[in-house]
Each structure stands twice: as C-alpha cells, then as structure tokens.
Design a protein around this motif. Sequence first.
Motif, PDB file in Angstrom:
ATOM      1  N   SER A   1      40.541  54.719  -0.462  1.00 48.50           N
ATOM      2  CA  SER A   1      39.735  53.508  -0.555  1.00 48.50           C
ATOM      3  C   SER A   1      39.719  53.043  -2.012  1.00 48.50           C
ATOM      4  CB  SER A   1      38.303  53.777  -0.081  1.00 48.50           C
ATOM      5  OG  SER A   1      37.622  54.591  -1.033  1.00 48.50           O
ATOM      6  N   ARG A   2      39.303  51.831  -2.228  1.00 49.17           N
ATOM      7  CA  ARG A   2      39.209  51.293  -3.597  1.00 49.17           C
ATOM      8  C   ARG A   2      38.281  52.184  -4.430  1.00 49.17           C
ATOM      9  NH1 ARG A   2      39.874  46.264  -5.935  1.00 49.17           N
ATOM     10  NH2 ARG A   2      40.511  45.502  -3.909  1.00 49.17           N
ATOM     11  N   GLU A   3      37.140  52.520  -3.869  1.00 49.57           N
ATOM     12  CA  GLU A   3      36.171  53.343  -4.587  1.00 49.57           C
ATOM     13  C   GLU A   3      36.763  54.707  -4.940  1.00 49.57           C
ATOM     14  OE1 GLU A   3      32.330  55.630  -3.124  1.00 49.57           O
ATOM     15  OE2 GLU A   3      31.968  53.471  -3.210  1.00 49.57           O
ATOM     16  N   GLN A   4      37.446  55.326  -3.998  1.00 51.27           N
ATOM     17  CA  GLN A   4      38.054  56.634  -4.245  1.00 51.27           C
ATOM     18  C   GLN A   4      39.153  56.535  -5.301  1.00 51.27           C
ATOM     19  OE1 GLN A   4      39.116  57.252  -0.131  1.00 51.27           O
ATOM     20  NE2 GLN A   4      37.701  58.986   0.053  1.00 51.27           N
ATOM     21  N   THR A   5      39.938  55.462  -5.243  1.00 54.03           N
ATOM     22  CA  THR A   5      41.008  55.262  -6.221  1.00 54.03           C
ATOM     23  C   THR A   5      40.442  55.118  -7.620  1.00 54.03           C
ATOM     24  OG1 THR A   5      42.471  54.253  -4.583  1.00 54.03           O
ATOM     25  CG2 THR A   5      42.912  53.739  -6.903  1.00 54.03           C
ATOM     26  N   LEU A   6      39.423  54.271  -7.769  1.00 51.42           N
ATOM     27  CA  LEU A   6      38.821  54.061  -9.084  1.00 51.42           C
ATOM     28  C   LEU A   6      38.169  55.338  -9.603  1.00 51.42           C
ATOM     29  CD1 LEU A   6      37.344  50.497  -8.564  1.00 51.42           C
ATOM     30  CD2 LEU A   6      39.380  51.124  -9.885  1.00 51.42           C
ATOM     31  N   ARG A   7      37.550  56.104  -8.721  1.00 50.01           N
ATOM     32  CA  ARG A   7      36.944  57.366  -9.120  1.00 50.01           C
ATOM     33  C   ARG A   7      38.017  58.346  -9.589  1.00 50.01           C
ATOM     34  NH1 ARG A   7      34.929  59.470  -4.533  1.00 50.01           N
ATOM     35  NH2 ARG A   7      33.342  57.858  -4.484  1.00 50.01           N
ATOM     36  N   LYS A   8      39.141  58.392  -8.861  1.00 46.51           N
ATOM     37  CA  LYS A   8      40.222  59.313  -9.226  1.00 46.51           C
ATOM     38  C   LYS A   8      40.817  58.939 -10.585  1.00 46.51           C
ATOM     39  CE  LYS A   8      44.326  61.520  -7.309  1.00 46.51           C
ATOM     40  NZ  LYS A   8      45.118  61.765  -6.116  1.00 46.51           N
ATOM     41  N   VAL A   9      40.980  57.648 -10.842  1.00 49.90           N
ATOM     42  CA  VAL A   9      41.490  57.201 -12.142  1.00 49.90           C
ATOM     43  C   VAL A   9      40.483  57.533 -13.244  1.00 49.90           C
ATOM     44  CG1 VAL A   9      42.130  55.179 -13.526  1.00 49.90           C
ATOM     45  CG2 VAL A   9      42.999  55.420 -11.189  1.00 49.90           C
ATOM     46  N   ALA A  10      39.200  57.263 -12.991  1.00 52.14           N
ATOM     47  CA  ALA A  10      38.165  57.564 -13.989  1.00 52.14           C
ATOM     48  C   ALA A  10      38.116  59.056 -14.293  1.00 52.14           C
ATOM     49  CB  ALA A  10      36.802  57.070 -13.502  1.00 52.14           C
ATOM     50  N   GLU A  11      38.190  59.879 -13.265  1.00 51.45           N
ATOM     51  CA  GLU A  11      38.189  61.329 -13.461  1.00 51.45           C
ATOM     52  C   GLU A  11      39.426  61.778 -14.231  1.00 51.45           C
ATOM     53  OE1 GLU A  11      37.767  62.777  -9.456  1.00 51.45           O
ATOM     54  OE2 GLU A  11      35.599  62.410  -9.445  1.00 51.45           O
ATOM     55  N   GLY A  12      40.550  61.139 -13.968  1.00 51.79           N
ATOM     56  CA  GLY A  12      41.763  61.458 -14.703  1.00 51.79           C
ATOM     57  C   GLY A  12      41.627  61.145 -16.183  1.00 51.79           C
ATOM     58  N   MET A  13      40.995  60.010 -16.497  1.00 49.70           N
ATOM     59  CA  MET A  13      40.813  59.656 -17.905  1.00 49.70           C
ATOM     60  C   MET A  13      39.858  60.626 -18.591  1.00 49.70           C
ATOM     61  SD  MET A  13      40.916  55.489 -18.144  1.00 49.70           S
ATOM     62  CE  MET A  13      39.637  55.142 -16.932  1.00 49.70           C
ATOM     63  N   GLN A  14      38.897  61.162 -17.860  1.00 46.94           N
ATOM     64  CA  GLN A  14      37.963  62.134 -18.437  1.00 46.94           C
ATOM     65  C   GLN A  14      38.622  63.503 -18.634  1.00 46.94           C
ATOM     66  OE1 GLN A  14      34.877  61.319 -19.599  1.00 46.94           O
ATOM     67  NE2 GLN A  14      35.629  59.277 -19.120  1.00 46.94           N
ATOM     68  N   LYS A  15      39.597  63.800 -17.799  1.00 40.73           N
ATOM     69  CA  LYS A  15      40.262  65.105 -17.821  1.00 40.73           C
ATOM     70  C   LYS A  15      41.078  65.312 -19.100  1.00 40.73           C
ATOM     71  CE  LYS A  15      43.699  67.744 -15.201  1.00 40.73           C
ATOM     72  NZ  LYS A  15      44.562  67.742 -14.012  1.00 40.73           N
TER      73      LYS A  15
ATOM     74  N   LYS B   1      42.047  64.559 -23.055  1.00 42.90           N
ATOM     75  CA  LYS B   1      41.461  64.116 -24.321  1.00 42.90           C
ATOM     76  C   LYS B   1      42.370  63.107 -25.030  1.00 42.90           C
ATOM     77  CE  LYS B   1      38.780  68.222 -25.096  1.00 42.90           C
ATOM     78  NZ  LYS B   1      37.577  68.372 -25.815  1.00 42.90           N
ATOM     79  N   ASP B   2      43.670  63.306 -24.896  1.00 43.55           N
ATOM     80  CA  ASP B   2      44.639  62.448 -25.567  1.00 43.55           C
ATOM     81  C   ASP B   2      45.101  61.366 -24.597  1.00 43.55           C
ATOM     82  OD1 ASP B   2      46.784  61.244 -26.846  1.00 43.55           O
ATOM     83  OD2 ASP B   2      47.721  63.133 -27.444  1.00 43.55           O
ATOM     84  N   PRO B   3      44.866  60.089 -24.915  1.00 46.51           N
ATOM     85  CA  PRO B   3      45.304  59.013 -24.017  1.00 46.51           C
ATOM     86  C   PRO B   3      46.794  59.038 -23.687  1.00 46.51           C
ATOM     87  CG  PRO B   3      43.770  58.156 -25.631  1.00 46.51           C
ATOM     88  CD  PRO B   3      44.091  59.581 -26.036  1.00 46.51           C
ATOM     89  N   LEU B   4      47.607  59.673 -24.518  1.00 49.35           N
ATOM     90  CA  LEU B   4      49.035  59.776 -24.188  1.00 49.35           C
ATOM     91  C   LEU B   4      49.249  60.627 -22.934  1.00 49.35           C
ATOM     92  CD1 LEU B   4      50.658  60.162 -27.716  1.00 49.35           C
ATOM     93  CD2 LEU B   4      50.579  58.118 -26.267  1.00 49.35           C
ATOM     94  N   ASP B   5      48.301  61.508 -22.644  1.00 46.07           N
ATOM     95  CA  ASP B   5      48.390  62.335 -21.438  1.00 46.07           C
ATOM     96  C   ASP B   5      47.977  61.593 -20.176  1.00 46.07           C
ATOM     97  OD1 ASP B   5      49.350  64.563 -22.820  1.00 46.07           O
ATOM     98  OD2 ASP B   5      47.331  65.307 -23.241  1.00 46.07           O
ATOM     99  N   PHE B   6      47.487  60.358 -20.333  1.00 42.82           N
ATOM    100  CA  PHE B   6      47.082  59.564 -19.170  1.00 42.82           C
ATOM    101  C   PHE B   6      48.280  59.254 -18.268  1.00 42.82           C
ATOM    102  CE2 PHE B   6      43.026  57.450 -21.094  1.00 42.82           C
ATOM    103  CZ  PHE B   6      42.458  58.697 -21.274  1.00 42.82           C
ATOM    104  N   ILE B   7      49.482  59.456 -18.767  1.00 37.19           N
ATOM    105  CA  ILE B   7      50.666  59.227 -17.931  1.00 37.19           C
ATOM    106  C   ILE B   7      50.657  60.124 -16.706  1.00 37.19           C
ATOM    107  CG2 ILE B   7      52.113  58.401 -19.823  1.00 37.19           C
ATOM    108  CD1 ILE B   7      53.495  61.194 -19.774  1.00 37.19           C
ATOM    109  N   TYR B   8      49.890  61.189 -16.749  1.00 32.02           N
ATOM    110  CA  TYR B   8      49.821  62.107 -15.613  1.00 32.02           C
ATOM    111  C   TYR B   8      48.830  61.661 -14.541  1.00 32.02           C
ATOM    112  CZ  TYR B   8      52.243  65.032 -18.978  1.00 32.02           C
ATOM    113  OH  TYR B   8      53.141  65.510 -19.907  1.00 32.02           O
ATOM    114  N   ILE B   9      48.095  60.598 -14.800  1.00 33.89           N
ATOM    115  CA  ILE B   9      47.057  60.156 -13.858  1.00 33.89           C
ATOM    116  C   ILE B   9      47.668  59.490 -12.636  1.00 33.89           C
ATOM    117  CG2 ILE B   9      45.068  58.640 -13.519  1.00 33.89           C
ATOM    118  CD1 ILE B   9      44.419  59.104 -16.523  1.00 33.89           C
ATOM    119  N   CYS B  10      48.471  58.458 -12.856  1.00 38.59           N
ATOM    120  CA  CYS B  10      49.029  57.718 -11.727  1.00 38.59           C
ATOM    121  C   CYS B  10      50.118  56.751 -12.196  1.00 38.59           C
ATOM    122  CB  CYS B  10      47.940  56.935 -10.987  1.00 38.59           C
ATOM    123  SG  CYS B  10      47.160  55.635 -11.975  1.00 38.59           S
TER     124      CYS B  10
END
Length: 112
Positions: free
Chosen positions: A80-94, A96-105
């Motif tokens: 769902s949209r809510e689940q997707t946004l939560r998963k992305v937000a949790e990924g960004m919190q996981k 520390k280095d924004p360069l590692d955000f490539i692993y989110i989605c």
Amino acid sequence: MLAGEQYEEELDYLTQYAKTTPVYFTPVRDAAETVAGKGSTEAQIQAVTLKLVDDLLDRGVQIGDMSPLEGEAVIPWNLSREQTLRKVAEGMQKYKDPLDFIYICWFSAPAE
C-alpha cells in the motif's frame, strides 16, 4: 517549500527518468536536497524525499527492488502507499550515510 517551481521541475525530471531506465535512490535524494535548500537539516531533506516518493507514486512510478535477472527491471513491492512510504522512511533511518540509501529501493515507470 514543496509547491514551488523547483519542486515540480525535480518531480518532472524524476518521472521522466524513471520512464527511460530504472532509477536508484540517489537522484531522488539529490532532488530532495535541492528542493530543501542549503542549510536544511537531515530531517527536512528526508521529509522532502518522502513527499517526492509519494508524488512519484501518484504519477505511476513503481517502487521496489532491482531484479537480479537480466532483462528485468524493478520488482515492485506491491505494498500500500502507506506501507511503501513507511518502508522508505525506515530505510532512510537505517543508514547513516545517504550514499547507502541506494540499498533502499529503485524506481521505474512504464514508458509512454
């Protein structure tokens, strides 16, 4: 901040980019930094990132994981949209280095 011309330009660019090739997270993060402006906090940048992701969903962009199979692109999460946004937000919190955000989605949209 988010309704401005700069935001729309970044959103249009990301949408078109996703129609031509799978897009990793970094360009979305870079767009959010541009829109948030110099001196923005990490929390502000992440809020803009989530807004961009939400608006990309509105434009038909799929979010998911990159397929390991040649010839396949993004495997949509089918959340769902809510689940997707939560998963992305949790990924960004996981990470520390924004360069590692490539692993989110990854992002992909059907060509017109």
